[in-house]
Design an enzyme around this catalytic site. Structure first.
Site, mmCIF file in Angstrom:
data_model
loop_
_atom_site.group_PDB
_atom_site.id
_atom_site.type_symbol
_atom_site.label_atom_id
_atom_site.label_comp_id
_atom_site.label_asym_id
_atom_site.label_seq_id
_atom_site.Cartn_x
_atom_site.Cartn_y
_atom_site.Cartn_z
ATOM 1 N N ASP A 97 34.542 26.585 39.616
ATOM 2 C CA ASP A 97 35.287 27.617 38.936
ATOM 3 C C ASP A 97 34.440 28.066 37.753
ATOM 4 O OD1 ASP A 97 37.280 29.332 38.062
ATOM 5 O OD2 ASP A 97 38.883 27.869 38.350
ATOM 6 N N TRP A 98 34.763 29.227 37.218
ATOM 7 C CA TRP A 98 33.896 29.851 36.223
ATOM 8 C C TRP A 98 33.880 29.039 34.927
ATOM 9 C CZ3 TRP A 98 33.396 31.669 40.571
ATOM 10 C CH2 TRP A 98 32.729 32.851 40.886
#
Length: 1045
Positions: free
Chosen positions: A430-431
């Protein structure tokens, strides 16, 4: 993913610059991410009395509470919430705290150990002397911290010290006696997890072992074997936030001319497999037309263990089977277009509070602690089905799982995902969920996104050039890098993207839009503003036209996802030719802010506010609406005869506003979203389950006064999840209630379809609606305040999610899971159950790999080949794989590998195929029944199949000593452990449409896995002996048919 919105990028960067001790304003203690915060905190440690004076804005109610106040800095630089952490007052407490922050695979003191290779200022590693100096300074600071604590003045005891001592001794004796008695008589799993790292699983399994991926891996091998080291690293590392043109999620975020489809929770409410897939097809088609390779969805985590969880609406419901079916169908739809789907968030991302340290001003993200059985039977179940659907990518989540970050948790990524479930694609973070360099590589992460390291847009990656350096100095085995790259390239081939026709307009095949501007011409690298200007938006309309218009499927999903909860005396459907009961013109009142368009659907970035009608939650799972048909707009043309309507598009109304109406339509909502946005006092997760913005008061006011008590009130709810409605649901004035969930762009049109009976009310609840938040149990509550330096969320009863908890404790819900009324009636009959195979306790031995994974030359190149090319001009903050110098590239004896790294694990007996052992998915039972439409209208029924496991199931436990005769030596035998099960669990469902008086046979099957539980002792799926009860009905509590197998 959770990047800040581009329109606020400057503000967020400003925050990052000021999120430092050296630049804090007076009275405001700011906390940087862990690798900065811990050393500085240690060096400036103060006594509690000093802390009491440190924060001039502290709440007076807490002056003597033994706590100091942390003020997290949000992305806009404002203070929205406070977290109170206990002050450590004794040396033992300090030792406990220091122990806690140095465990979990060397994560929590990563400044001194982990980030020495991956956190540099000028792309240079710390040399060995600098490493030693850093460690020495850190240890020295810890010693000085303890010395100051030991130097505190002693407590002056009162003269009654002996009484105090006696009381303490007696109390301790009672406590010890009680504890020992409890331990002997109550042998259960501990109710708290010790703060220890997750189990380890090394090395990371190689991809390319399943037959249906063989051709893709052969192609990938041919390409990868000819790549240079920097080319390989370049594929594994993103180029940095806002350095490219697009970012995508559920739909295409920040894009023009794309559809705003109904949310996942609405899709799950349809219980319609065909619609689930059609929605996925449309989403994949739009991504393809926009030149997007990977779509960052669907979401199946959070699963909805916590009904107030902020992102539950992105998933499909609070049951692993419903979630799994919807996710798998969505994936098949997306990937039918050659676009890679992403199964996310793996795993246990059940709340927004404390998911990221920098969002909440804490040292590190919370840990979701879960047992092995619940992990397999509940939270990993949808991911297993996604892998069976051939998903190309899996996204790991932000928080920790069992005190190891999810994106470097080797047990999860290597052991469960890649070995046991046979995942052949690639794992992406995930970012900014990646929290380490080497550990994440070895732990199973294959791609770092968006490439930035610990901060947004700072040009410093944990991989990139540092991964190049780590491979050269042998800290990371080159064969691990080869597998990472091969997985990514194989997925590209597997979806046929090597043969893609270039999307319009003709170009290089990449994105034909920019996520960062609506202008035709804009920056190519917005995060750098390096002067690279070009045409970035070609305004390609991806929404489809005519019979292929995606608005059609969006409207169908929104309509079928609408759940009819109450319908007194067939109030609904309404008639388009209705008149007043007195024979005159129908007088209609429309109430609530939720009915209207307000400032439009895109008024707030990432839909981060609750204004006007609610069509989606907020966060990265949203899109830019091309349009939004609000209820008030659709109602304007809903009647074919003249009516008198008055709209009160506010939530504060007077009784007099309703007394002269024949029909009152009330629109209310409840919103939530991703944790980086706070709106209306909601920080991602909802604070409760009530309607928002005074919605409950609005309903009571209108329902009690509509038509002077003679009118009919219809309530329409747009919500992200369950809503407690006890204050008004039983009012005699409430005649009908529709739960429209989050309907997307076709909101008003879809609502009219159901409200006026153009389509049947066929939605069913994807979760339970309780009578209070407490009904869901203590394990379903969001952790709103840190309960430790590293917040711990213990999923002790996670096997009993949602309706399973209600069943276990015999709690009567307001509306049960799977509930939903129809405009017609159905009858289920003639249940028959037929075995298809003989029962057997366990699957056969794990099959051997069908294909051997690719093999490469593992020799290392000349380090000089990894330097920036001569004359190359780097783009500012762009993430490159190149080195600026050769420091730290010589082979080294790296010693900070995670615990268990040198221990090779055995393959799981539950593995051997996509989603697990192939035998798990063999059909064991056939279930048939007859469904009849006994009403006077065409309608759709959802037939739901539940399973109750045999009673008194046991399995071997630990060795225990048994009683023996006095003249014999003691003997030992294994005790039998009772295996507990939920009362019943959903295992299959189907939706069927029938004309009046029509009767049809429905057939469903049950697999071995459906009839098995996860044995933590055997580490395999086990089908218990005994009789299973098979229930068929309309909801989890309306099950008229039952048979045995």
């Amino acid at each position: 993913m959770a990047p800040p919105d581009s329109t606020h990028g400057g503000s967020f960067r400003d925050h990052l610059k000021t999120n430092d001790r050296s630049s804090t304003s007076k009275g405001k203690q700011r906390y940087a991410p862990l690798h900065e915060a811990i050393p500085e905190e240690i060096s400036s440690f103060r006594s509690p009395s000093e802390y009491a004076d440190a924060d001039t804005d502290s709440d007076s109610d807490h002056e003597n509470s033994g706590s100091y106040q942390l003020r997290p800095v949000d992305r806009y630089g404002s203070h929205h919430s406070s977290a109170f952490i206990p002050v450590i007052r004794d040396d033992g407490g300090v030792e406990t705290y220091l122990d806690s922050i140095t465990e979990a695979e060397q994560e929590l003191l990563s400044a001194s150990k982990q980030y020495d290779l991956f956190d540099d200022d000028d792309s240079d590693d710390l040399d060995s002397d600098e490493e030693a100096t850093l460690r020495y300074k850190l240890k020295d600071r810890l010693k000085r911290r303890r010395a100051r604590l030991q130097a505190w003045p002693p407590v002056k005891y009162a003269r009654i010290w002996w009484r105090t001592l006696l009381a303490v001794i007696v109390t301790l004796a009672v406590v010890v006696w009680g504890f020992l008695s409890f331990a002997v008589s109550h042998r259960e799993e501990p109710k708290v997890w010790p703060m220890v790292p997750s189990d380890s699983w090394f090395p990371s399994p190689k991809g390319g072992t399943l037959k249906h991926w063989e051709e893709s891996y052969k192609k990938a091998q041919s390409l990868v074997r000819n790549m240079t080291l920097v080319e390989k690293v370049n594929i594994t590392t993103g180029i940095g936030w806002q350095m490219g043109l697009c970012v995508g999620n559920t739909g295409l975020r920040f894009a023009d001319h794309v559809s705003a489809f109904p949310a996942g929770i609405t899709t799950g409410s349809t219980w319609n497999r065909e619609l689930m897939r059609e929605r996925g097809v449309a989403m994949g088609r739009e991504a393809r037309l926009k030149g997007v390779n990977v779509l960052l969805g669907p979401s199946m985590g959070p699963l909805g263990m916590m009904p107030a969880g902020g992102r539950n609406w992105e998933g499909f419901g609070s049951d692993p089977v419903l979630q799994a079916v919807a996710a798998a169908e969505t994936i098949r739809g997306i990937q039918s277009n050659g676009v890679m789907a992403t199964a996310k968030h793996f795993v246990m991302n059940e709340q927004e509070h404390f998911r990221q340290p920098f969002e909440w001003g804490i040292p590190t993200a919370l840990s979701s602690n879960v047992g092995d059985r619940a992990l397999h039977e509940v939270f990993a179940w949808p991911f297993a089905e996604s892998i069976r659907a051939d998903v190309a990518s899996v996204m790991c989540s932000y928080q920790m799982v069992n005190n190891s970050h999810a994106c470097e948790n080797s047990k999860l990524l290597n052991g469960i995902l890649k070995d046991e479930l046979g995942f052949q694609g690639f794992v992406q973070s995930d970012w900014l969920a990646q929290r380490s360099g080497i550990n994440s590589v070895l732990g199973g992460l294959d791609m770092s996104m968006p490439g930035d390291g610990l901060h947004w847009v700072d040009g410093k990656s944990l991989w990139g050039s540092e991964l190049t350096r780590a491979v050269l100095n042998t800290s990371v085995p080159v064969e691990r890098l080869n597998d990472m790259v091969t997985r990514i390239v194989a997925a590209w081939y597997h979806l046929g993207q090597d043969t893609w026709e270039r999307p319009p307009p003709e170009g290089n095949g990449g994105p034909n839009f920019s996520s960062w501007t609506n202008d035709k011409v804009g920056w190519l690298h917005t995060g750098s503003n390096d002067g690279s200007y070009a045409v970035v938006n070609h305004y390609v309309d991806a929404q489809g036209t005519g019979p292929e218009a995606h608005s059609i499927i969006a409207r169908k999903v929104a309509a079928e996802g609408t759940v009819l909860l109450k319908n007194v005396d067939r109030t609904l459907p309404l008639s388009r030719n209705a008149s007043s009961p007195s024979g005159g013109i129908l007088r209609v009142g429309i109430y609530g802010d939720d009915a209207g368009p307000a400032s439009g659907p895109n008024a707030c970035p990432d839909r981060g506010c609750n204004q006007g009608t609610l069509a989606t939650g907020w966060g990265s799972g949203t899109v830019e609406f091309p349009y939004l048909v609000s209820p008030i707009e659709a109602l304007e043309s809903a009647w074919s005869t003249e009516i008198e309507s008055t709209a009160y598009l506010r939530n504060a109304v007077m009784p007099a506003d309703a007394v002269d109406k024949d029909l009152c339509l009330v629109f209310v909502n409840a919103d939530s979203g991703e944790g980086y946005i706070s709106a209306g006092g909601i920080h991602g997760d909802r604070n409760d389950l009530f309607l928002q913005k005074g919605g409950d008061t609005l309903v009571r006011t209108v329902a009690s006064n509509c038509g002077g008590g003679q009118g009919k009130t219809v309530i329409v709810i747009h919500a992200v999840g369950p809503v407690v409605m006890e204050s008004w649901i039983d009012l005699p004035g409430v005649h009908a209630v529709l739960l429209s969930n989050l309907p997307g762009q076709e909101s008003g049109n879809a609502l009219m379809d159901v409200l006026f009976g153009e389509v049947d009310a066929s939605g069913r609840l994807p979760y339970t609606i309780g009578k209070s938040l407490e009904d869901y149990g203590p394990g379903a509550q969001v952790l709103y305040e840190p309960n430790a330096p590293v917040p711990q969320a213990d999923f002790l009863d996670a096997l009993y999610i949602d309706y399973r908890h209600f069943d276990r404790y015999n709690i009567t819900p307001r509306f049960e899971f799977g509930f939903g009324l129809s405009y017609t009636t159905f009858e289920l009959s003639d249940l028959s159950i037929s075995p298809l195979q003989r029962k057997s306790r366990s699957p056969p031995p794990r099959p051997a790999d069908a294909v051997a994974p690719p093999v490469y030359d593992t020799s290392l190149p000349d380090p000089a080949s990894a330097l920036f090319p001569t004359g190359f001009q780097p783009i500012f903050k762009y993430i490159y794989p190149y080195l600026s110098n050769l420091d730290g590239t010589a082979p080294r004896n790296y010693s900070f590998y995670p615990k268990g790294y040198n221990e090779t694990q055995s393959p799981s007996p539950a593995g051997g195929g996509a989603g697990g052992h192939p035998a798990l998915y063999e059909e064991m039972v056939s279930v048939k029944l007859q469904v009849s439409n006994t009403g006077d209208r065409k309608g759709q029924e959802v037939v739901q199949l539940y399973v109750s496991f045999p009673p008194d199931v046991t399995e071997e436990g630990d060795w225990v000593e048994v009683d023996s005769d006095a003249d014999k030596t003691g003997e030992k035998q294994r005790e039998r452990m009772k295996i507990e099960f939920p009362e019943r669990v959903l295992r299959n469902f189907t939706k069927i449409e029938l004309e009046p008086s029509e009767r049809r046979e429905v057939q469903m099957t049950l697999s071995r896995k459906d009839l098995s539980y996860w044995s933590t002792r055997e580490q395999n799926w086990v089908m218990p002996e005994g009789k299973f009860q098979i229930w068929v009905g309309r909801s989890s509590r309306d099950l008229p048919l039952m048979g045995e197998y």
